[in-house]
Design an enzyme around this catalytic site. Sequence first.
Site, mmCIF file in Angstrom:
data_model
loop_
_atom_site.group_PDB
_atom_site.id
_atom_site.type_symbol
_atom_site.label_atom_id
_atom_site.label_comp_id
_atom_site.label_asym_id
_atom_site.label_seq_id
_atom_site.Cartn_x
_atom_site.Cartn_y
_atom_site.Cartn_z
ATOM 1 N N GLN A 181 1.991 -6.011 -2.976
ATOM 2 C CA GLN A 181 2.407 -6.049 -1.564
ATOM 3 C C GLN A 181 3.770 -5.368 -1.372
ATOM 4 O OE1 GLN A 181 1.365 -9.481 -2.855
ATOM 5 N NE2 GLN A 181 -0.661 -8.656 -2.552
ATOM 6 N N ASP A 220 0.813 -1.228 0.000
ATOM 7 C CA ASP A 220 0.000 0.000 0.000
ATOM 8 C C ASP A 220 0.844 1.274 0.000
ATOM 9 O OD1 ASP A 220 -2.215 -1.704 0.247
ATOM 10 O OD2 ASP A 220 -2.049 -1.666 2.424
ATOM 11 N N THR A 233 -9.997 -4.824 0.932
ATOM 12 C CA THR A 233 -10.893 -5.293 1.994
ATOM 13 C C THR A 233 -11.589 -4.163 2.743
ATOM 14 O OG1 THR A 233 -9.057 -5.269 3.548
ATOM 15 C CG2 THR A 233 -9.485 -7.359 2.430
ATOM 16 N N THR A 278 2.553 -12.516 3.103
ATOM 17 C CA THR A 278 1.773 -13.117 2.034
ATOM 18 C C THR A 278 2.523 -14.372 1.566
ATOM 19 O OG1 THR A 278 0.485 -12.653 0.051
ATOM 20 C CG2 THR A 278 2.737 -11.741 0.102
ATOM 21 N N LYS A 331 2.291 2.188 -5.004
ATOM 22 C CA LYS A 331 2.984 1.684 -6.208
ATOM 23 C C LYS A 331 2.146 1.878 -7.452
ATOM 24 C CE LYS A 331 3.340 -2.436 -4.507
ATOM 25 N NZ LYS A 331 2.882 -2.199 -3.142
ATOM 26 N N GLY A 343 -4.277 -4.229 -4.223
ATOM 27 C CA GLY A 343 -5.243 -3.204 -4.625
ATOM 28 C C GLY A 343 -4.508 -1.918 -4.909
ATOM 29 N N HIS A 344 -4.585 -1.477 -6.144
ATOM 30 C CA HIS A 344 -3.969 -0.210 -6.509
ATOM 31 C C HIS A 344 -5.085 0.756 -6.843
ATOM 32 C CE1 HIS A 344 -0.178 -2.072 -6.794
ATOM 33 N NE2 HIS A 344 -0.238 -2.498 -8.033
HETATM 34 P P1 IMP Z 1 -2.896 -12.722 1.872
HETATM 35 O O1 IMP Z 1 -1.931 -12.155 0.893
HETATM 36 O O2 IMP Z 1 -4.330 -12.431 1.549
HETATM 37 O O3 IMP Z 1 -2.639 -14.162 2.168
HETATM 38 O O4 IMP Z 1 -2.638 -11.935 3.274
HETATM 39 C C1 IMP Z 1 -1.423 -12.062 3.993
HETATM 40 C C2 IMP Z 1 -1.027 -10.732 4.619
HETATM 41 O O5 IMP Z 1 -0.669 -9.843 3.578
HETATM 42 C C3 IMP Z 1 -2.128 -10.046 5.406
HETATM 43 O O6 IMP Z 1 -1.535 -9.332 6.477
HETATM 44 C C4 IMP Z 1 -2.708 -9.061 4.407
HETATM 45 O O7 IMP Z 1 -3.317 -7.948 5.037
HETATM 46 C C5 IMP Z 1 -1.449 -8.643 3.687
HETATM 47 N N1 IMP Z 1 -1.689 -8.166 2.316
HETATM 48 C C6 IMP Z 1 -1.973 -8.889 1.219
HETATM 49 N N2 IMP Z 1 -2.107 -8.104 0.136
HETATM 50 C C7 IMP Z 1 -1.864 -6.846 0.554
HETATM 51 C C8 IMP Z 1 -1.803 -5.584 -0.113
HETATM 52 O O8 IMP Z 1 -1.975 -5.463 -1.321
HETATM 53 N N3 IMP Z 1 -1.520 -4.522 0.673
HETATM 54 C C9 IMP Z 1 -1.258 -4.619 1.991
HETATM 55 N N4 IMP Z 1 -1.309 -5.767 2.659
HETATM 56 C C10 IMP Z 1 -1.596 -6.883 1.948
#
Ligand code: IMP
Length: 430
Positions: free
Chosen positions: A222, A13, A299, A237, A16, A40-41
């Site tokens: 990420q 976040d 989310t 992740t 990017k 999410g961009h």
């Molecule tokens: P997952 O990628 O959904 O498995 O989540 C694993 C961790 O990565 C969690 O703490 C999520 O909140 C975080 N996460 C996954 N995608 C993003 C992103 O695009 N931005 C920030 N945090 C992320």
Amino acid sequence: MPALIVVGAQWGDEGKGKIVHFLSRNADMVVRYQGGNNAGHTVVFDGKSYALHLIPSGILIPGKKNVIANGVVVNPRAFYDEVRLLERRGIRVRGRLFLSMGAHVILPYHVVLDTLREERGRGIGTTRKGIGPCYEDKVARIGVRIGDFLDPKTFKALVDQNMRVRWMELSSAAKPIAELRREIWKDYDRLRRFIEPFAADASVLINRTLERRGRVLFESAQGAMLDLDFGTYPYVTSSNPIAGGACAGAGVGPTRIDEVLGVTKAYTTRVGLGPFPTEIEGHISHYLREKGHEYGTTTGRPRRIGWLDLVQLRHAIRINGITRLVMTKLDTLAGVHPLKVCTAYRYKGKKIQDFPASRQGAFECEPVFESLAGFSQDLSKARRFSELPSTAREYVQWVEKQLKVPISIVSVGPSKEKTIVRNADFRWMR
Ligand code: IMP
């Protein structure tokens, strides 16, 4: 300067999407190399706001080619929805977007498994998009790839096999297994036909472009601290957002890469659980969250807020080989006095400079802060570095001196014009 990797230098976040979009005008091809629709961009383009999850931000610039490479996990339904959304808003996607045959497919049971784990006490605060379970199948060598998805016989055999493998865990979910099966088959033919024209061999496409001296921009999702190997494990992740992940995920050799650009906010945020040494409690965090719209694009969760952390950034610079930095959201800090920056941690009675490698270390260390003068002015109108108030300039210059990496771009607002390029030697910009 044909190959540039843009990575998140914090917990994701960092902005990017805007930076990739800004740099894409000088690219021939933009490549996503890991993650999925957990990302999410939000990109503001022509006065409209676009929330992209899977498709590279380069899609918003006419004529640029965009590739979703092998390292990405793709939910066919999410892919369909995002393409259709862009098309409805007048963006031409076909012939410009390529989906690798080797990318793995997220199926409804991955989403169910992700949710189950989050709800049954082993949660780390995932996005519940099925990312982790899909990568698990990939590593277990039972995954379904886009190439398999396009072949109905292979796809059916793999789904039957995998639902048997996962049967025990799935049978404890609220959604009956029969319903999950129906969900998979309900849209299958339509999605298969929709996806077919996008399928390609990403590594071939990317390497051919590089051979022709075309410019390729690799876009991470990420950030460094969510990296499966070098982030705050297990609160990470399931892929490698770091620069090395671009080579593995896109099928490109490290010898092809010219620069690695790290994107950091002027402060820090993270969503989900896990250690966050410089986290701020109280009114400053509330102020920055509201002013910076710090809510997850995927989310909607409120992001946790912290001061800029140089220990964490030095870790990100090292594991990515970052050659330049971009600092985003400097404008959001207006009104905060003083500005605190973490320069070291105190851990087990000692002052340390390296991010702790142990699981508990990052929970137990205390940040050591330095205070810098803040600024109150609205920065969003500044187009040159010299137009920023002196304390804002000093903040940027002090941070780059501490990190020994130039901050080549400073962002002072979500749209493309609100971007200040500082280093004339940044060849990508020419
Ligand atoms: P997952 O990628 O959904 O498995 O989540 C694993 C961790 O990565 C969690 O703490 C999520 O909140 C975080 N996460 C996954 N995608 C993003 C992103 O695009 N931005 C920030 N945090 C992320």
